[in-house]
Design a protein around this motif. Structure first.
Motif, short mmCIF file in Angstrom:
data_model
loop_
_atom_site.label_atom_id
_atom_site.label_comp_id
_atom_site.label_asym_id
_atom_site.label_seq_id
_atom_site.Cartn_x
_atom_site.Cartn_y
_atom_site.Cartn_z
N PRO A 2 0.82 -1.21 0.00
CA PRO A 2 0.00 0.00 0.00
C PRO A 2 0.85 1.26 0.00
CG PRO A 2 -0.49 -1.43 1.90
CD PRO A 2 0.67 -2.02 1.19
N THR A 3 0.35 2.29 -0.65
CA THR A 3 1.05 3.58 -0.67
C THR A 3 0.80 4.31 0.65
OG1 THR A 3 -0.85 4.76 -1.59
CG2 THR A 3 0.69 3.74 -3.16
N ALA A 4 1.56 5.40 0.87
CA ALA A 4 1.39 6.20 2.09
C ALA A 4 -0.03 6.76 2.17
CB ALA A 4 2.41 7.33 2.11
N ARG A 5 -0.58 7.16 1.01
CA ARG A 5 -1.94 7.71 1.00
C ARG A 5 -2.96 6.64 1.35
NH1 ARG A 5 -3.90 12.34 -0.68
NH2 ARG A 5 -1.94 12.90 -1.71
N GLN A 6 -2.77 5.43 0.83
CA GLN A 6 -3.70 4.34 1.13
C GLN A 6 -3.65 3.97 2.62
OE1 GLN A 6 -2.18 1.56 -1.77
NE2 GLN A 6 -3.87 1.93 -3.21
N LEU A 7 -2.44 3.93 3.18
CA LEU A 7 -2.30 3.63 4.61
C LEU A 7 -2.98 4.72 5.46
CD1 LEU A 7 1.42 2.42 4.69
CD2 LEU A 7 -0.63 1.01 5.06
N TYR A 8 -2.81 5.96 5.02
CA TYR A 8 -3.43 7.08 5.72
C TYR A 8 -4.96 6.95 5.69
CZ TYR A 8 -5.05 11.89 6.47
OH TYR A 8 -5.72 12.99 6.92
N GLN A 9 -5.51 6.67 4.52
CA GLN A 9 -6.95 6.54 4.39
C GLN A 9 -7.48 5.36 5.21
OE1 GLN A 9 -7.24 6.35 0.09
NE2 GLN A 9 -7.71 8.53 -0.08
N GLN A 10 -6.72 4.28 5.29
CA GLN A 10 -7.13 3.13 6.10
C GLN A 10 -7.24 3.52 7.58
OE1 GLN A 10 -4.36 -0.05 5.29
NE2 GLN A 10 -4.93 -0.16 3.11
N GLU A 11 -6.29 4.34 8.04
CA GLU A 11 -6.32 4.78 9.44
C GLU A 11 -7.54 5.66 9.72
OE1 GLU A 11 -4.49 3.83 12.02
OE2 GLU A 11 -3.57 2.40 10.62
N LEU A 12 -7.88 6.53 8.75
CA LEU A 12 -9.07 7.36 8.94
C LEU A 12 -10.34 6.53 8.95
CD1 LEU A 12 -8.45 10.62 6.87
CD2 LEU A 12 -7.90 10.12 9.25
N ILE A 13 -10.36 5.48 8.15
CA ILE A 13 -11.52 4.59 8.14
C ILE A 13 -11.66 3.90 9.49
CG2 ILE A 13 -12.42 2.43 7.16
CD1 ILE A 13 -11.23 3.38 4.45
N ARG A 14 -10.54 3.53 10.10
CA ARG A 14 -10.59 2.94 11.44
C ARG A 14 -11.12 3.94 12.46
NH1 ARG A 14 -5.41 0.86 9.84
NH2 ARG A 14 -5.54 -1.37 9.36
N CYS A 15 -10.68 5.20 12.32
CA CYS A 15 -11.20 6.26 13.20
C CYS A 15 -12.71 6.37 13.08
CB CYS A 15 -10.55 7.60 12.85
SG CYS A 15 -8.82 7.76 13.29
N ARG A 16 -13.19 6.34 11.85
CA ARG A 16 -14.64 6.47 11.60
C ARG A 16 -15.40 5.28 12.18
NH1 ARG A 16 -15.69 6.04 5.73
NH2 ARG A 16 -15.91 3.84 6.24
N GLU A 17 -14.88 4.08 12.00
CA GLU A 17 -15.55 2.88 12.51
C GLU A 17 -15.65 2.92 14.03
OE1 GLU A 17 -13.12 -0.15 10.82
OE2 GLU A 17 -14.25 -0.20 8.91
N HIS A 18 -14.58 3.39 14.68
CA HIS A 18 -14.61 3.51 16.13
C HIS A 18 -15.64 4.57 16.55
CE1 HIS A 18 -13.16 3.59 20.26
NE2 HIS A 18 -13.14 4.92 20.17
N PHE A 19 -15.68 5.69 15.84
CA PHE A 19 -16.62 6.77 16.15
C PHE A 19 -18.06 6.29 16.01
CE2 PHE A 19 -19.31 10.18 14.39
CZ PHE A 19 -19.26 11.09 15.43
N GLU A 20 -18.34 5.51 15.00
CA GLU A 20 -19.70 5.05 14.75
C GLU A 20 -20.21 4.08 15.81
OE1 GLU A 20 -19.30 3.60 10.77
OE2 GLU A 20 -19.70 5.57 9.85
N ARG A 21 -19.31 3.53 16.62
CA ARG A 21 -19.73 2.62 17.69
C ARG A 21 -20.12 3.38 18.96
NH1 ARG A 21 -15.43 -0.69 15.55
NH2 ARG A 21 -13.96 0.10 17.12
N VAL A 22 -19.85 4.69 18.99
CA VAL A 22 -20.15 5.50 20.17
C VAL A 22 -21.61 5.95 20.14
CG1 VAL A 22 -19.60 7.62 21.42
CG2 VAL A 22 -17.78 6.29 20.33
N ASP A 23 -22.31 5.79 21.27
CA ASP A 23 -23.68 6.29 21.40
C ASP A 23 -23.61 7.75 21.85
OD1 ASP A 23 -26.31 6.88 21.88
OD2 ASP A 23 -26.73 5.10 23.08
N LEU A 24 -23.67 8.68 20.89
CA LEU A 24 -23.47 10.09 21.20
C LEU A 24 -24.53 10.64 22.16
CD1 LEU A 24 -22.51 11.37 17.64
CD2 LEU A 24 -20.99 11.04 19.59
N GLN A 25 -25.76 10.10 22.08
CA GLN A 25 -26.83 10.60 22.94
C GLN A 25 -26.50 10.42 24.41
OE1 GLN A 25 -29.45 12.19 21.88
NE2 GLN A 25 -29.47 11.78 19.69
#
Length: 371
Positions: A2-25
């Protein structure tokens, strides 16, 4: 591999997946923070329907997580795409005042400029310096070690009594200033500071903005460079460089400050319209709004039964007590459970005045809670 950009995007996707598991309410203070955010959007950019506000707020919270990640990622600055007047970021003989906004991954501007060898002075509030200054300095030190850089990086606290003189000395020494012109919660107007602010148009309201940027530019004869950061749909960070604002020698300083600050907010407006869910300022812009003159005129026509004025007010069920929130004046009123229940079921009551009494009925009508 993977390129540096692809690795970077993968990390952001992990951030998003973790965020989506949080019950913001269930997060502490979520409801009041969202209600204030929603009121701010409605006051500045009313073309966005209220039904879209909560999704915008959640996207902003995710954007803040991305921004924090970018601050820790040394390669994030290398992956930034430059657009607009890109030559303005090149190392030059004259210092500049780089003005940016809390949009997108706004901290990357400092990384990009330092990576290009620019001597940088970052102006932030004292609270931000305490909470984030160490991380920024650590990030810069890591860049310096990784790339063998020798240029200068300093942080100056905006609230310091000597901040103006310190920045002038830095500019005259050839170092460039980085400043966030859309303010922060701690740089909002305080009583007795009226002479430090001026009023500019911003969407559907007038906002107060510190005049220091214009003053420093005029006093030092240094151009102002507006730069807008935002994140594209493919998660690429962009720095969009706009045309410099240059002071005219021997011109009226107050007039230049007014015109320069208005140009900075006008330059930001198209980007805010395009990426509204990426602007952190929605959380605090109410502290900079010029008070509106009292206006009346929200009256129901053709019915004897009053209704709750949901255009102006919101009811927040907090743990301690229900809160009535004035979306125009940003005032909160603690109310009883009985009044909350009444306001949410007015259509089921034949005579509201008989239920709550003439005095309270008149007060609610005068405040435009019911109409």
């Amino acid at each position: 591999m993977p390129t540096a950009r692809q690795l970077y995007q993968q990390e952001l996707i992990r951030c998003r997946e973790h965020f989506e598991r949080v019950d913001l309410q269930k997060e502490r203070g979520y409801l009041m923070k969202f209600t204030t955010f929603s009121a701010n959007v409605e006051n500045i950019l009313p073309s966005i329907p209220r039904r879209e506000h909560e999704m915008m707020f959640k996207k902003l919270l995710l954007q803040q997580i991305y921004t924090t990640f970018d601050q820790r990622c040394l390669t994030a600055g290398d992956l930034v795409e430059l657009r607009g007047v890109q030559d303005i970021l090149k190392l030059a003989n004259e210092p500049k005042i780089y003005c940016t906004y809390h949009l997108g991954s706004y901290r990357l501007l400092t990384s990009v400029l330092f990576r290009k060898g620019v001597d940088c002075v970052l102006m932030v509030g004292s609270n931000m310096n305490r909470s984030q200054g160490g991380d920024m300095t650590e990030h810069i030190d890591a860049l310096r070690e990784k790339h063998g850089l020798t240029n200068v990086f300093r942080i100056i606290e905006a609230g310091s009594p000597s901040a103006g003189l310190s920045v002038l000395r830095e500019l005259k020494a050839g170092r460039s200033l980085i400043v966030y012109v859309d303010g922060s919660p701690e740089t909002a107007p305080e009583p007795g500071e009226e002479d430090k602010f001026l009023s500019v148009r911003f969407g559907h309201r007038q906002v107060l903005t510190r005049k220091g940027v214009g003053f420093l530019s005029h006093a030092a004869g240094v151009p102002i460079v507006p730069i807008v950061s935002y994140r594209d749909s493919d998660l690429t960070n962009v720095l969009h460089c706009l045309k410099p604002i240059r002071p005219i020698r021997n011109s009226d300083r107050d007039m230049y400050c007014q015109e320069a600050m208005q140009q900075l907010y006008d330059a930001f407006w198209p980007f805010l319209n395009r990426y509204p869910e990426q602007w952190e300022g929605w959380n605090y812009i109410h502290s900079f709004l010029e008070p509106e003159k009292a206006r009346h005129g929200f009256f129901k026509v053709g019915s004897d039964r009053p209704i709750f004025n949901e255009d102006r007010y919101s009811i927040c069920d907090l743990e301690q007590a229900p809160i009535l929130f004035d979306r125009r004046l940003y005032q909160t009123y603690e109310i009883t459970d009985d009044l909350r229940d009444l306001l949410t079921s007015l259509n089921e009551i034949d005579s509201v005045e008989e239920v709550i009494g003439h005095e309270m009925y008149s007060e609610l009508m005068e405040m435009e809670v019911i109409c």
